[in-house]
Design an enzyme around this catalytic site. Sequence first.
Site, PDB file in Angstrom:
ATOM      1  N   CYS A   1     -21.120 -16.088 -39.252  1.00  0.00           N
ATOM      2  CA  CYS A   1     -21.655 -15.423 -38.322  1.00  0.00           C
ATOM      3  C   CYS A   1     -22.545 -14.573 -38.988  1.00  0.00           C
ATOM      4  O   CYS A   1     -23.627 -14.312 -38.544  1.00  0.00           O
ATOM      5  CB  CYS A   1     -20.855 -14.703 -37.389  1.00  0.00           C
ATOM      6  SG  CYS A   1     -19.723 -15.957 -36.280  1.00  0.00           S
TER       7      CYS A   1
ATOM      8  N   HIS B   1     -24.739  -8.762 -34.540  1.00  0.00           N
ATOM      9  CA  HIS B   1     -24.255  -9.994 -34.007  1.00  0.00           C
ATOM     10  C   HIS B   1     -23.770  -9.720 -32.949  1.00  0.00           C
ATOM     11  O   HIS B   1     -22.787  -8.798 -32.631  1.00  0.00           O
ATOM     12  CB  HIS B   1     -23.251 -10.094 -35.400  1.00  0.00           C
ATOM     13  CG  HIS B   1     -22.435 -11.544 -35.055  1.00  0.00           C
ATOM     14  ND1 HIS B   1     -22.698 -12.608 -34.468  1.00  0.00           N
ATOM     15  CD2 HIS B   1     -21.108 -11.760 -34.897  1.00  0.00           C
ATOM     16  CE1 HIS B   1     -21.941 -13.511 -34.133  1.00  0.00           C
ATOM     17  NE2 HIS B   1     -20.926 -12.812 -34.606  1.00  0.00           N
TER      18      HIS B   1
ATOM     19  N   ASN C   1     -20.872 -15.964 -28.127  1.00  0.00           N
ATOM     20  CA  ASN C   1     -21.016 -16.023 -29.635  1.00  0.00           C
ATOM     21  C   ASN C   1     -21.756 -17.202 -30.018  1.00  0.00           C
ATOM     22  O   ASN C   1     -20.954 -18.263 -30.206  1.00  0.00           O
ATOM     23  CB  ASN C   1     -19.705 -15.531 -30.168  1.00  0.00           C
ATOM     24  CG  ASN C   1     -19.710 -15.397 -31.604  1.00  0.00           C
ATOM     25  OD1 ASN C   1     -20.663 -15.728 -32.283  1.00  0.00           O
ATOM     26  ND2 ASN C   1     -18.667 -14.783 -32.085  1.00  0.00           N
TER      27      ASN C   1
HETATM   28  O1  UT7 Z   1     -18.329 -13.841 -34.650  1.00  0.00           O
HETATM   29  C1  UT7 Z   1     -17.147 -13.327 -35.223  1.00  0.00           C
HETATM   30  C2  UT7 Z   1     -15.872 -13.811 -34.674  1.00  0.00           C
HETATM   31  N1  UT7 Z   1     -15.424 -13.388 -33.386  1.00  0.00           N
HETATM   32  C3  UT7 Z   1     -14.941 -12.064 -33.273  1.00  0.00           C
HETATM   33  O2  UT7 Z   1     -15.498 -10.996 -33.727  1.00  0.00           O
HETATM   34  C4  UT7 Z   1     -14.045 -11.919 -32.196  1.00  0.00           C
HETATM   35  C5  UT7 Z   1     -13.217 -10.558 -32.409  1.00  0.00           C
HETATM   36  N2  UT7 Z   1     -12.305 -10.316 -31.420  1.00  0.00           N
HETATM   37  C6  UT7 Z   1     -12.480 -10.125 -30.208  1.00  0.00           C
HETATM   38  O3  UT7 Z   1     -13.620 -10.072 -29.524  1.00  0.00           O
HETATM   39  C7  UT7 Z   1     -11.445  -9.718 -29.258  1.00  0.00           C
HETATM   40  O4  UT7 Z   1     -10.047  -9.458 -29.950  1.00  0.00           O
HETATM   41  C8  UT7 Z   1     -11.051 -10.958 -28.276  1.00  0.00           C
HETATM   42  C9  UT7 Z   1     -12.150 -10.936 -27.357  1.00  0.00           C
HETATM   43  C10 UT7 Z   1     -10.936 -12.233 -28.802  1.00  0.00           C
HETATM   44  C11 UT7 Z   1      -9.830 -10.671 -27.504  1.00  0.00           C
HETATM   45  O5  UT7 Z   1      -9.618  -9.671 -26.693  1.00  0.00           O
HETATM   46  P1  UT7 Z   1      -8.686  -8.383 -27.091  1.00  0.00           P
HETATM   47  O6  UT7 Z   1      -8.685  -7.411 -26.005  1.00  0.00           O
HETATM   48  O7  UT7 Z   1      -8.248  -8.208 -28.456  1.00  0.00           O
HETATM   49  O8  UT7 Z   1      -7.131  -9.273 -26.387  1.00  0.00           O
HETATM   50  P2  UT7 Z   1      -6.147  -9.759 -27.111  1.00  0.00           P
HETATM   51  O9  UT7 Z   1      -6.231 -10.902 -28.061  1.00  0.00           O
HETATM   52  O10 UT7 Z   1      -5.334  -8.600 -27.467  1.00  0.00           O
HETATM   53  O11 UT7 Z   1      -5.160 -10.572 -25.618  1.00  0.00           O
HETATM   54  C12 UT7 Z   1      -4.683  -9.637 -24.463  1.00  0.00           C
HETATM   55  C13 UT7 Z   1      -4.303 -10.322 -23.492  1.00  0.00           C
HETATM   56  C14 UT7 Z   1      -3.017 -11.421 -23.979  1.00  0.00           C
HETATM   57  O12 UT7 Z   1      -2.068 -11.471 -23.120  1.00  0.00           O
HETATM   58  P3  UT7 Z   1      -0.591 -10.703 -23.291  1.00  0.00           P
HETATM   59  O13 UT7 Z   1      -0.123 -11.019 -24.681  1.00  0.00           O
HETATM   60  O14 UT7 Z   1      -1.198  -9.309 -23.218  1.00  0.00           O
HETATM   61  O15 UT7 Z   1       0.128 -11.230 -22.219  1.00  0.00           O
HETATM   62  C15 UT7 Z   1      -3.658 -12.829 -24.265  1.00  0.00           C
HETATM   63  O16 UT7 Z   1      -2.857 -13.914 -24.101  1.00  0.00           O
HETATM   64  O17 UT7 Z   1      -5.287 -11.421 -23.087  1.00  0.00           O
HETATM   65  C16 UT7 Z   1      -4.746 -12.686 -22.865  1.00  0.00           C
HETATM   66  N3  UT7 Z   1      -5.900 -13.628 -23.324  1.00  0.00           N
HETATM   67  C17 UT7 Z   1      -6.668 -14.043 -22.150  1.00  0.00           C
HETATM   68  N4  UT7 Z   1      -6.489 -13.751 -20.813  1.00  0.00           N
HETATM   69  C18 UT7 Z   1      -7.478 -14.371 -19.993  1.00  0.00           C
HETATM   70  C19 UT7 Z   1      -6.601 -14.156 -24.472  1.00  0.00           C
HETATM   71  N5  UT7 Z   1      -7.553 -14.678 -23.916  1.00  0.00           N
HETATM   72  C20 UT7 Z   1      -7.586 -14.680 -22.663  1.00  0.00           C
HETATM   73  C21 UT7 Z   1      -8.360 -15.554 -21.748  1.00  0.00           C
HETATM   74  N6  UT7 Z   1      -8.400 -15.139 -20.339  1.00  0.00           N
HETATM   75  N7  UT7 Z   1      -9.479 -16.213 -22.200  1.00  0.00           N
END
Ligand code: UT7
Length: 318
Positions: free
Chosen positions: A116, A244, A274
């Site tokens: 990215c 980004h 993204n």
């Molecule tokens: O280009 C460079 C690459 N990418 C990035 O920069 C991404 C960087 N990371 C992020 O933007 C965030 O970490 C994410 C958007 C990927 C995730 O957000 P988060 O607030 O860190 O969520 P999390 O991974 O802590 O997950 C929270 C909850 C989990 O459930 P539990 O364990 O709390 O029950 C996940 O299973 O959200 C759940 N979850 C979802 N729920 C509904 C994860 N993906 C989804 C989804 N829909 N699509």
Amino acid sequence: MRGVKIVGTGSALPSRVMTNDDMAKIVDTSDEWISTRTGIRSRCYCDTRAGESHRSLVRDAAARSLDAAGIAPEQVGVCLVATFTADTCTPSAACLLQADLGMPEDTLCLDLNAACAGFVYGLHVAECLLPGATRPYALVVGADTLSRVMDFEDRTTCVLFGDGAGAAVLECREGYPELHAVWGSRGDDSSLVAPGVGCDEPSYLHMDGRAVFRFATEVMPRCTTEVLTAAQVSADEVDRFVYHQANKRIVDFAVKKLGLDPVKCEGNIDHTGNTSAGSVPILLDELVRAGKITSGNRVLMAGFGAGLTWAGVLAEFA
Ligand code: UT7
């Protein structure tokens, strides 16, 4: 001393629009979760039946940037495509672009992979290559078709990414400013991985979202400060910050930490998702076409991604 300015931009988004509600029909997710956690409302995928591909996006974005610059393909000396999802490993996307636009044989054509951060890396690489090139214009394209490497059963990644390409034309000239580039990489082989040829099937993208989020909120403010210091300008002297578009919360964090004017840091993740290497140049082009970046403006661009990589530059528009 010779430096560079941006003389034209272009971009291309494919036609298949997928809203968050559409994604909720594929995986267990919701518009509410995606929009509040990321700022994304829709993303675009290539419609292969309509002839859309990585190659067509690169060609359209590049052609639009040359058109905006008033530069013919024959005037380009350096042609770089930043990507990790090209249609073929070889020939490179840059060589395919050379064929599509008819750039001369002595054009320096190559792909680069900094995920990215690739487009921002590419601007710096082009600046370094231009003084030795046959002609003073560089075409730098950032393009990715993430829909090709996504696991549509993995809700933690598939809702985040989209396809798209953006491009900028750089002119190298005596008296033009340096880009004041900063860059880095961290040799990390687990936080964000998209296996390539010869790897175990299925070769989907895997990401430790929380680890990448922590990394991003560390490097984006740092990268911004380092570019400002290298260029000896204050944030107030920068007209736009083009970050980004991985997650609106990452940009908001950097804006708050650095005390930047949010109006200068507007994003477009709501309708792109993204797009990896396409992200920064697509946003750049949208801002130019909306009249929000104009001649003489100074724009700070910064990206981060798999590798883990990061890069930042301060570029001036001719
Ligand atoms: O280009 C460079 C690459 N990418 C990035 O920069 C991404 C960087 N990371 C992020 O933007 C965030 O970490 C994410 C958007 C990927 C995730 O957000 P988060 O607030 O860190 O969520 P999390 O991974 O802590 O997950 C929270 C909850 C989990 O459930 P539990 O364990 O709390 O029950 C996940 O299973 O959200 C759940 N979850 C979802 N729920 C509904 C994860 N993906 C989804 C989804 N829909 N699509």
